[in-house]
Structures are given as C-alpha cells and as structure tokens.
Enzyme design. Structure first.
Site, mmCIF file in Angstrom:
data_model
loop_
_atom_site.group_PDB
_atom_site.id
_atom_site.type_symbol
_atom_site.label_atom_id
_atom_site.label_comp_id
_atom_site.label_asym_id
_atom_site.label_seq_id
_atom_site.Cartn_x
_atom_site.Cartn_y
_atom_site.Cartn_z
ATOM 1 N N GLN A 181 7.161 13.748 116.527
ATOM 2 C CA GLN A 181 6.495 14.906 115.937
ATOM 3 C C GLN A 181 6.155 15.933 117.009
ATOM 4 O O GLN A 181 5.638 15.601 118.064
ATOM 5 C CB GLN A 181 5.224 14.490 115.203
ATOM 6 C CG GLN A 181 4.560 15.680 114.507
ATOM 7 C CD GLN A 181 3.346 15.274 113.706
ATOM 8 O OE1 GLN A 181 2.841 14.187 113.853
ATOM 9 N NE2 GLN A 181 2.880 16.158 112.848
ATOM 10 N N HIS A 231 0.154 25.231 120.069
ATOM 11 C CA HIS A 231 -0.720 24.554 119.095
ATOM 12 C C HIS A 231 -2.199 24.731 119.506
ATOM 13 O O HIS A 231 -2.880 23.781 119.901
ATOM 14 C CB HIS A 231 -0.331 23.075 119.084
ATOM 15 C CG HIS A 231 -0.776 22.282 117.899
ATOM 16 N ND1 HIS A 231 -1.966 22.507 117.253
ATOM 17 C CD2 HIS A 231 -0.185 21.253 117.253
ATOM 18 C CE1 HIS A 231 -2.078 21.625 116.256
ATOM 19 N NE2 HIS A 231 -1.006 20.866 116.237
ATOM 20 N N ASP A 278 -3.094 23.318 106.059
ATOM 21 C CA ASP A 278 -1.955 23.130 106.950
ATOM 22 C C ASP A 278 -0.847 24.062 106.458
ATOM 23 O O ASP A 278 -0.004 23.684 105.652
ATOM 24 C CB ASP A 278 -1.504 21.666 106.930
ATOM 25 C CG ASP A 278 -0.487 21.351 108.019
ATOM 26 O OD1 ASP A 278 -0.035 22.296 108.692
ATOM 27 O OD2 ASP A 278 -0.140 20.165 108.191
ATOM 28 N N GLU A 304 -2.004 29.116 115.443
ATOM 29 C CA GLU A 304 -0.939 28.917 116.416
ATOM 30 C C GLU A 304 0.153 29.971 116.279
ATOM 31 O O GLU A 304 0.708 30.145 115.195
ATOM 32 C CB GLU A 304 -0.308 27.536 116.205
ATOM 33 C CG GLU A 304 -1.344 26.435 116.009
ATOM 34 C CD GLU A 304 -0.737 25.138 115.512
ATOM 35 O OE1 GLU A 304 0.460 24.904 115.785
ATOM 36 O OE2 GLU A 304 -1.454 24.359 114.851
#
Length: 314
Positions: free
Chosen positions: A84, A167, A212, A271
């Site tokens: 990931q 991030h 998200d 981000e």
C-alpha cells in the site's frame, strides 16, 4: 561551514535512525528522516508542532512512520502487487551528492537534498529503474517546501507509470472545529464507496465521521482552517492535480496498532496528489511535483480570499 551548522544539522533520531534538522533564524524548524525521506516535524517560531505524529508511531523499518509527510510512490492506494502506497516511504534514502539547481527555493538556506534509486529488491516487485530526487526546504518565513523530481532511467526502452501523494498529516486542535476551503463543488472519488465518483455539495468541508476522498482537478491552493487555534494552513501545489482528504475516525483509529485511539481528533490529512490520471514517463523523461505549506493567522484567510483564485507562487 559555520552557516551549515546553523541551518542544517545531521544527527541521530529515534532508534538511532539518521535524521536532518533544518532551522531558520526566527525559530522555525523541520526534521527529516532518511528512512522514508520523511518529514516528521515542522515547528513555527513559537516551537509549536504543526504536523501530527502519532504517539505510537513505530520508528522501526520496514514499518512506515505514522505521521508527518510520508511519500507515496510509485503508487497511492492499494491497487497493484506493490505494498500500500508504494515503497518510497519505507526505504532508506541517501543525501544527494549531486543535486540539481532548484530555483524555486532560491531564498532557502535550510534545506536538504535526498535521493532514492531502484535496488535489486525493488526491481523484483516494480521492474523499473528510476531516480527520485527530493528537496525539503524551510523558507526564511517558515514555509515548508517539498520538491520531487522523478526520472525514468530504464535502459530497456520501457516507459513506466506511477501515482503519487505527499501524505501530509496536519496537527489540529479538534477535528470537529476544522474546515477545508477550496474543494467546494468539485468531483471526488470516495474510497469508502469503492472509488465511486460524487460531486462535493457543501460550502466548505467539515468533519463528523470518517472521510477518505480523492478530489479531482483541484486548485493550486487549499486552506485548512483550525478555528480553535485561529490558525490556517495554506497548501500550495504544482504538478499535482488531485487532493486527498483523510481522517480514520474512531473505529479505524482503534484498529491501527501505530495510532492512538483518540488521536483522530487531533489530525487531518490533506494531501497534494496525482491519483486519477497516472503519470507516464518514457526513458530519460522527468516529472516534477511541488508542495508548499505555510501556517498563518486565520483572519488572514477566512472570508478574505477565495482559495480558487490564488495563483501558485513559484
């Protein structure tokens, strides 16, 4: 070399990992670990921490460091055979011995140039040769600036494709008191609903549950307002059309071993990213993506400017 010791210090961090401390005269500072090429701290002139770093962050390879600004490359998310968010955030970077000139940071004295290249280990999971050069700089005004240059160095004539994100974990007083301006009316992909596409309806983003989302075709400037601290983070970006907004909220926070149960209340990830349309580089080609963040009094931003109409200052 006297000035070098004032602005840039190489030393050992947690668990003996190498880190670089950047300092500016007025008291601003930032810390960068060679592990992950990761910024883990950014403080203002009052020594207040502006980035969130979990109290349970594990500074132990190969675990990524929870907080700061992890680098997501060569993928953002969890789609391919790669781990990931890719491998850049849990590899050991080197100080770049031959950095390219960086005109955008001409006034910065506190900066470090890092480099990550392919290894035999990476070539097994992502069969491409690359050079990733990262400059982390602290401006005299305390802005934190990251510039990434990624070059395809394949010798077999093959192009490669990647997605990317800085991030960034912002430290906030209370997530319920935070709003994000600059993403209104935009389309987004919802990772909580299989990346289905929606259009943002609200005036500004506020938070009362897990989020998200990947916002698409975003402006060069986004503002994160922390009402309780009367502070606004301004995020300016170039070469990164998307913006990811993430907070795990209570259930997912409790499920993460390297994240405190209540810490979701004090962080928000916004981000600069390139996710929807991956970047393809032919051999010899280079991509560049920049993110600059500053912290200003909220009165400067809220209600006075439209984030969509502010140009990126190069």
């Amino acid at each position: 070399m006297a000035s070098e010791s004032v602005y840039v210090e190489h030393c050992k961090g947690i668990n003996g990992l190498d880190k670089i401390i950047l300092r500016e005269n007025r008291g601003f500072s930032a810390e960068v670990y060679l592990y992950g090429g990761q910024v883990t701290s950014w403080k203002n002139e009052r020594r207040e921490q502006l980035l969130f770093l979990s109290s349970k962050a594990i500074f132990q390879p190969p675990k990524p460091i929870r907080g700061g600004i992890p680098i997501c490359f060569p993928q953002f998310g969890n789609m391919d055979s790669l781990e990931q968010h890719g491998f850049a955030r849990n590899r050991l970077w080197s100080v770049d011995p031959d950095p390219p000139p960086c005109s955008s940071h001409a006034s910065a004295r506190a900066f470090v140039d890092l480099i990550l290249t392919h290894s035999e280990e990476e070539l097994k999971i992502w069969p491409h040769r690359f050079e990733y050069r990262l400059r982390v700089a602290l401006s005299p005004a305390g802005d934190l600036m990251l510039t990434s240059r990624i070059r395809n160095t394949n010798t077999d004539g093959k192009s490669f494709t990647f997605t990317f994100a800085y991030h960034t974990y912002f430290s906030v007083s209370d997530i319920s008191e935070v709003r994000v301006e600059g993403l209104e009316t935009l389309d987004y992909l919802d990772n909580l609903q299989n990346r289905e596409r929606f259009t943002e309806q609200g005036d500004a983003l506020t938070f009362e549950s897990e989020v998200d989302k990947i916002y698409l075709s975003t402006p060069t400037k986004i503002a994160i307002l922390d009402h309780e601290r009367k502070r606004t983070f301004e995020l300016r970006k170039d070469g990164l059309p998307d913006a990811v907004v993430w907070n795990p909220w209570d259930k997912k926070a409790k499920a993460m071993a390297d994240f405190g149960d209540e810490e979701y209340k004090h962080m928000l990830c916004v981000e600069a990213a390139c996710v929807e349309k991956p970047i393809t580089l032919k051999p010899g080609e280079e991509w560049k993506g920049r993110q600059e963040i500053s912290a200003v009094p909220s009165s400067y931003c809220s209600g006075h400017i439209d984030p969509r109409r502010v140009n990126f200052t190069g």
